[in-house]
Design an enzyme around this catalytic site. Sequence first.
Site, PDB file in Angstrom:
ATOM      1  N   HIS A   1       0.849  -1.146   0.013  1.00 46.67           N
ATOM      2  CA  HIS A   1       0.155   0.018  -0.090  1.00 46.67           C
ATOM      3  C   HIS A   1       1.125   1.373  -0.115  1.00 46.67           C
ATOM      4  O   HIS A   1       0.414   2.337  -0.547  1.00 46.67           O
ATOM      5  CB  HIS A   1      -1.053   0.076   1.122  1.00 46.67           C
ATOM      6  CG  HIS A   1      -1.950   1.156   1.412  1.00 46.67           C
ATOM      7  ND1 HIS A   1      -2.907   1.409   0.417  1.00 46.67           N
ATOM      8  CD2 HIS A   1      -2.256   2.141   2.026  1.00 46.67           C
ATOM      9  CE1 HIS A   1      -3.441   2.401   0.315  1.00 46.67           C
ATOM     10  NE2 HIS A   1      -3.057   2.918   1.675  1.00 46.67           N
TER      11      HIS A   1
ATOM     12  N   ASP B   1      -6.087  -0.187  -8.830  1.00 46.89           N
ATOM     13  CA  ASP B   1      -5.727   0.182  -7.475  1.00 46.89           C
ATOM     14  C   ASP B   1      -5.134  -0.970  -6.928  1.00 46.89           C
ATOM     15  O   ASP B   1      -4.986  -2.159  -7.505  1.00 46.89           O
ATOM     16  CB  ASP B   1      -7.196   0.449  -6.905  1.00 46.89           C
ATOM     17  CG  ASP B   1      -6.947   1.243  -5.474  1.00 46.89           C
ATOM     18  OD1 ASP B   1      -5.675   1.614  -5.124  1.00 46.89           O
ATOM     19  OD2 ASP B   1      -7.982   1.760  -4.918  1.00 46.89           O
TER      20      ASP B   1
ATOM     21  N   THR C   1     -15.813   2.727  -2.367  1.00 44.53           N
ATOM     22  CA  THR C   1     -15.118   3.756  -3.260  1.00 44.53           C
ATOM     23  C   THR C   1     -15.162   3.447  -4.769  1.00 44.53           C
ATOM     24  O   THR C   1     -15.235   4.354  -5.511  1.00 44.53           O
ATOM     25  CB  THR C   1     -13.635   3.925  -2.645  1.00 44.53           C
ATOM     26  OG1 THR C   1     -13.778   4.135  -1.306  1.00 44.53           O
ATOM     27  CG2 THR C   1     -12.772   4.907  -3.341  1.00 44.53           C
TER      28      THR C   1
ATOM     29  N   SER D   1     -14.611  -2.854   1.137  1.00 46.03           N
ATOM     30  CA  SER D   1     -16.199  -2.751   1.149  1.00 46.03           C
ATOM     31  C   SER D   1     -16.558  -2.461  -0.401  1.00 46.03           C
ATOM     32  O   SER D   1     -17.655  -2.537  -0.586  1.00 46.03           O
ATOM     33  CB  SER D   1     -16.482  -1.573   1.872  1.00 46.03           C
ATOM     34  OG  SER D   1     -16.261  -0.232   1.406  1.00 46.03           O
TER      35      SER D   1
ATOM     36  N   LYS E   1     -10.616  12.370  -4.234  1.00 46.92           N
ATOM     37  CA  LYS E   1     -11.555  11.925  -3.331  1.00 46.92           C
ATOM     38  C   LYS E   1     -11.130  12.333  -1.899  1.00 46.92           C
ATOM     39  O   LYS E   1      -9.907  12.525  -1.636  1.00 46.92           O
ATOM     40  CB  LYS E   1     -11.787  10.444  -3.256  1.00 46.92           C
ATOM     41  CG  LYS E   1     -10.741   9.509  -2.811  1.00 46.92           C
ATOM     42  CD  LYS E   1     -10.983   8.176  -2.653  1.00 46.92           C
ATOM     43  CE  LYS E   1      -9.635   7.279  -2.253  1.00 46.92           C
ATOM     44  NZ  LYS E   1      -9.902   5.757  -2.231  1.00 46.92           N
TER      45      LYS E   1
END
Length: 316
Positions: free
Chosen positions: A133, A222, A230, A227, A195
């Site tokens: 990440h 990404d 986004t 979830s 965002k």
Amino acid sequence: MIGDDPMMVFAGSGSRQLTARICDYLHIPQGLNETLHFSDGNTFVRIQENVRGRRVYVVQSTVFPTNDNFVELLFWIDAFKRAGAESVTVVIPYFSYAKGDKKDEPRVSIRARVCADAIEVAGADRVVTMDLHAPQIQGFFHRPVDNLYALPTMCERIKALRLNNVVIVSPDVGFAKQARRYASCLGVSIAIADKERVAHDEKAEVLQIIGNVKDQTVVVVDDFLTSGGTLASVSEKLIEHGATEVYAAVTHGVLTGGSIERINRSPIRKLFITDTVENQPVQFSEKIEVISVAPLFAEAIKRIHNRESISEMFRY
């Protein structure tokens, strides 16, 4: 292999399927081991063959369940070291606590650093992972870290679709650099979704799209999703801005409850994820296609074992 030193690759309980694919690619038998989970929550690991003086590789994603799999990984490292292994290379396809890479508010833990310290103290000699990440997490370790990229595999699949007027979209500014690499690999342009995330509820508000997507086929890229909120919001915003079709390519499909419903309701035609994550608590829909990155991990393990360059794998 080198001389009489064949590769020994073992699976943790979080990556059994991926490990099997890695061993199939390498044409080697999978290492014999077992993990037991007792009724009181304790975890017990056992190596079932001789590893003394050998260079071993243990594959374990730290998710589903996150804490159990992370602790199991530490136990594996310790077990191999106590069994006399010459070196232990830890292959973490998805490093879940990589999201905790900074102290961005008062009185919080830098979780990725804590995990890195624990892995080193347990005795790991090298770490192999994919699409961290935050790449700077490599600096949390004092041992070598190889951060692989799903990009070549994803781009190959996207090219096979033979899409017209493609634009790569980064879902936020943070992933823009990697999104540019996707665009370069595919020879297309890039746009960025702006965002804002104001809480820890895995929800973000998409404010605007930076770049032209009108009458374009969009591929959102990404590193991970949980979830799906986004990704769904970004896809809806892209359609509002005139995109004709929306696809998505996300390395780590950390799909949780409600994510499939959000993806199914969204304009996304197809979501590509890799097999770095297993044991998701949801049933995939037809919109989701899993692409194996076992060949990338297998090639990396082979190159490490043969003392060859890994960076040569990613010349795109």
